[in-house]
Design an enzyme around this catalytic site. Sequence first.
Site, mmCIF file in Angstrom:
data_model
loop_
_atom_site.group_PDB
_atom_site.id
_atom_site.type_symbol
_atom_site.label_atom_id
_atom_site.label_comp_id
_atom_site.label_asym_id
_atom_site.label_seq_id
_atom_site.Cartn_x
_atom_site.Cartn_y
_atom_site.Cartn_z
ATOM 1 C CG ASP A 199 -2.265 -4.282 9.302
ATOM 2 O OD1 ASP A 199 -1.949 -3.537 8.363
ATOM 3 O OD2 ASP A 199 -1.834 -4.121 10.462
ATOM 4 C CG HIS A 200 -4.457 -0.660 4.730
ATOM 5 N ND1 HIS A 200 -4.583 -0.053 5.948
ATOM 6 C CD2 HIS A 200 -3.701 0.179 3.982
ATOM 7 C CE1 HIS A 200 -3.928 1.100 5.935
ATOM 8 N NE2 HIS A 200 -3.378 1.275 4.748
ATOM 9 C CG HIS A 262 -0.862 -0.026 9.713
ATOM 10 N ND1 HIS A 262 -1.754 -1.016 9.394
ATOM 11 C CD2 HIS A 262 -1.578 1.133 9.672
ATOM 12 C CE1 HIS A 262 -2.948 -0.489 9.175
ATOM 13 N NE2 HIS A 262 -2.870 0.813 9.342
#
Length: 516
Positions: A199-200, A262
């Site tokens: 999950d960046h 996010h």
Amino acid sequence: MQNLDELINCRSEQGRKTVEPCSIIIFGASGDLTSRKLVPALYQLFREGQMPAAFRVVGFARREKTDASWRVELRQALDQFSRTKPVEEPAWQAFAANLSYCQGDLTDAAAYQRLAQMLGSFSGGALQRNLLCYLATLPSQFGAIVEQLHQAGLLHKDSPDGWQRVVVEKPFGHDLDSARRLNQELIRFAHERQVFRIDHYLGKETVQNIMMFRFSNAIFERLWNREAIDHVQITVSEQLGVGQRGGYYEEAGALRDMVQNHLLQVMSLVAMEPPVTLEAESIRDEKVKLLKSIRPLRPEDAGKQVVRGQYRSGTIAGAPAPAYRQEPKVNPDSTVETYAALKLFVDNWRWSSVPFYLRTGKRLPLSTSEVRVQFRPTPSVLFAAQCNGGLAPNALTLRLQPNEGISLRFNGKVPGLSLGARPVRMHFGYDAEFGAYTPEAYERLLLDAVAGDATLFIRHDEVETAWGIADSIRHVWEGKPLSDGEFYAAGTWGPVAADELLAQSGHAWRNPQPIK
Ligand code: BG6
């Protein structure tokens, strides 16, 4: 006595990861992610001397390319996407010597044999045994890739020597059932500890700072609960529309694209209990516990707790913007949400009855991500009683991007003879304090995956719990046409219903302000 700069440097040296020589294989290497994010991140890590002493990067994809033509392509992309410019030619040349291309179809066993031969030709056993397999492909291909890797002897559950890891990109499933199936497919050929789900947002410095901020500052730590906090707002807004990603977005929508991953990740860091240690499993245990404490949405409450929206045409930063339904590859009658706002409660001791408001949307006035913690007001006597409409409550804003930093709002006396008060602010900015160095999320994530540190990656039970929450919201929307009130003009802060969601409890969104 060390000065502050020495202390900062000394800390970052201490934090240097131990990385062993390895080969990084990127599946789906012709895609955007490789040239925009992955290779620029690896180049930066190389420039900064953070890559292992020996390493190779192999691009695996269907298109016909040679090592040389792939390198030329990546070099051109780097001009555009490198974090540091201009690209340093000697550093690039030295880095590029480690790049190879393997042409093949993801389902073709012979291609994996060619890949194994290529890896076998690399000198030094570690480059043949330590493998980081990055699946930058459609999730529907994950199962076949890990199976083929296993058949070709490139992925083992208990490797006698060396290590193999699988990094996967979102979307990780499209609901709870599909996420479970994907997890099952992956763990047929790899242990959970070998699977690194990206999950960046977790790679962003400011997101990592949430935990540091909470648990290293006594003055805030003791206020971080229902006694002192009135409510929390998490906003991730984007100016951009869906652009060329209409096809993907029609299947996803804001809930799957942003909330399930996010926003819930940020929320879990804001609200979780302190972990027992800084080990990956301790932190991930706490995040899962938090997600599990989110009160399930009952269908009868859904109307009061979730709002969706879709952008109509409008104006952003003075330029006209088309409606979502006019974007390429979007159904002209689409009911897909480009905006979502939720009111969630965490049913645990710390947060009982504190609302957490989450919102995200495309084509909003600004691109910003921030967490705003609003504290309870003082009793309405003394100064509050003298101010028309009362005193503004204290608020702490964690600006995740851009203008990364933290601001605290409190009340101060307006100079003069009267007893008027007004809100004033204290600011901390990353740039001013630490300089402009902000590594890209993928730099940190790739380095951690090479080092085998899973802290910033999502465990299977996190993904599944978050899907459970997203599914309960989706069921409320599914099959229902969008009402008029669910549209918003591009360039505005979302549908009116999102304001009403907060107004029910006497709250109001705090819209991020443009940077002056
Ligand atoms: C991605 C979403 O995961 O995150 C995109 O698929 C979104 O739709 C992007 O634009 C936002 O990321 P960032 O880092 O630009 O806030």
